[in-house]
Design a protein around this motif. Sequence first.
Motif, PDB file in Angstrom:
ATOM      1  N   GLY A  66      42.103  33.051  36.497  1.00 37.45           N
ATOM      2  CA  GLY A  66      42.756  33.331  37.813  1.00 37.45           C
ATOM      3  C   GLY A  66      41.871  32.767  38.981  1.00 37.45           C
ATOM      4  N   ASP A  67      40.322  32.519  39.320  1.00 32.98           N
ATOM      5  CA  ASP A  67      39.250  32.800  40.085  1.00 32.98           C
ATOM      6  C   ASP A  67      40.351  31.968  41.369  1.00 32.98           C
ATOM      7  N   GLY A  68      40.397  30.514  40.473  1.00 35.13           N
ATOM      8  CA  GLY A  68      41.533  30.127  41.736  1.00 35.13           C
ATOM      9  C   GLY A  68      43.461  29.456  41.468  1.00 35.13           C
ATOM     10  N   PRO A  69      44.143  29.560  41.983  1.00 37.93           N
ATOM     11  CA  PRO A  69      45.077  29.120  41.625  1.00 37.93           C
ATOM     12  C   PRO A  69      45.222  27.700  40.841  1.00 37.93           C
ATOM     13  N   PHE A  70      45.660  28.036  39.886  1.00 34.56           N
ATOM     14  CA  PHE A  70      46.349  27.637  38.063  1.00 34.56           C
ATOM     15  C   PHE A  70      47.481  26.952  38.888  1.00 34.56           C
ATOM     16  N   PRO A  71      47.560  25.663  38.204  1.00 35.12           N
ATOM     17  CA  PRO A  71      48.081  24.219  38.416  1.00 35.12           C
ATOM     18  C   PRO A  71      49.798  24.364  38.746  1.00 35.12           C
ATOM     19  N   HIS A  72      50.085  23.726  39.526  1.00 35.73           N
ATOM     20  CA  HIS A  72      51.635  23.887  39.607  1.00 35.73           C
ATOM     21  C   HIS A  72      52.689  24.356  38.308  1.00 35.73           C
TER      22      HIS A  72
ATOM     23  N   ASP B 182      41.197  44.348  39.076  1.00 34.91           N
ATOM     24  CA  ASP B 182      41.084  43.325  40.583  1.00 34.91           C
ATOM     25  C   ASP B 182      42.568  42.831  39.581  1.00 34.91           C
ATOM     26  N   VAL B 183      43.010  42.332  40.480  1.00 39.23           N
ATOM     27  CA  VAL B 183      43.620  40.836  40.280  1.00 39.23           C
ATOM     28  C   VAL B 183      43.479  39.550  41.622  1.00 39.23           C
ATOM     29  N   PRO B 184      43.246  38.464  41.285  1.00 39.32           N
ATOM     30  CA  PRO B 184      42.620  37.684  42.254  1.00 39.32           C
ATOM     31  C   PRO B 184      43.768  37.664  43.916  1.00 39.32           C
ATOM     32  N   ALA B 185      43.243  37.791  44.884  1.00 40.77           N
ATOM     33  CA  ALA B 185      44.222  37.831  45.494  1.00 40.77           C
ATOM     34  C   ALA B 185      45.264  36.851  46.452  1.00 40.77           C
ATOM     35  N   TRP B 186      44.967  35.637  45.057  1.00 44.75           N
ATOM     36  CA  TRP B 186      45.864  34.554  45.604  1.00 44.75           C
ATOM     37  C   TRP B 186      47.520  35.235  44.566  1.00 44.75           C
ATOM     38  N   LEU B 187      46.871  36.040  43.456  1.00 44.61           N
ATOM     39  CA  LEU B 187      47.862  35.870  42.447  1.00 44.61           C
ATOM     40  C   LEU B 187      48.852  37.174  42.469  1.00 44.61           C
ATOM     41  N   ALA B 188      48.171  38.354  43.212  1.00 47.49           N
ATOM     42  CA  ALA B 188      48.618  38.997  43.940  1.00 47.49           C
ATOM     43  C   ALA B 188      49.368  39.460  45.086  1.00 47.49           C
TER      44      ALA B 188
END
Length: 243
Positions: free
Chosen positions: A198-204, A224-230
Amino acid sequence: MYAPVEVDESDPMAFLDIPVGRSVFLVGDSGRIEEVSSSVPPRQAQDRFTARERGTSPPGAGLGSDEYMAEFVRWLEQDGDRDEPVFSSFTVVGPEPEDAVAAEAAQLIEPIVQELARLGPPEWEWLRAEFAFTVSAEIAHLRFSSYQRSVVAPVPEPVAALVRGQRLAAAEMPAGPWWRLLLTVTSFGETTVNYDYGDGPFPHDQLLAPEHYLDDLQAYPRPDVPAWLARYIDGPGSRDLRF
């Protein structure tokens, strides 16, 4: 193309110095490069390569997408020995596992790849498998490609079970269980493995509902959880999600 070898043509026994089985590379107008052995008769190698370039050789080549899919289905329905390994040799491309836990997780990739390869149509050149798993939901994508065609195949439950087992083993690594497992495999058994944390957003099309990631974090707490996923789980007001 090939590595030249200097031979004394005046010596009738010079042919004994010519290496056997060296690599020869054929280059097509499309830019496709194919490696063959010099032990294959040149005319035979050229004819095969030319047929592939023109799309006349591989089963399904020259067919429309519907016809190709029908051919794929017919191939799947054929009876045969499905117990033999598809790859006689299996190579993971990338760095060696750092510890015993990572090595165990890596070893569990091979049976997944072997089973995936059985699902491919004849003459496939490479496959791409993408698994987005949590403890409560799963998405699996599988595509086989050649220089002529590309086809999507379903992932059966027995293969999904192998992927779950591999994720369970990977959960013992310091980074925890992956959220996406990405496999790229050639028809020679060369495999590239990527764990997506999850370093970057997952594909839709590989993004599960927020509650499934919450279930996974409760089963496998992470510091820690990636900010976008949080933000995706808790909404725009979430900045630092910890479990």
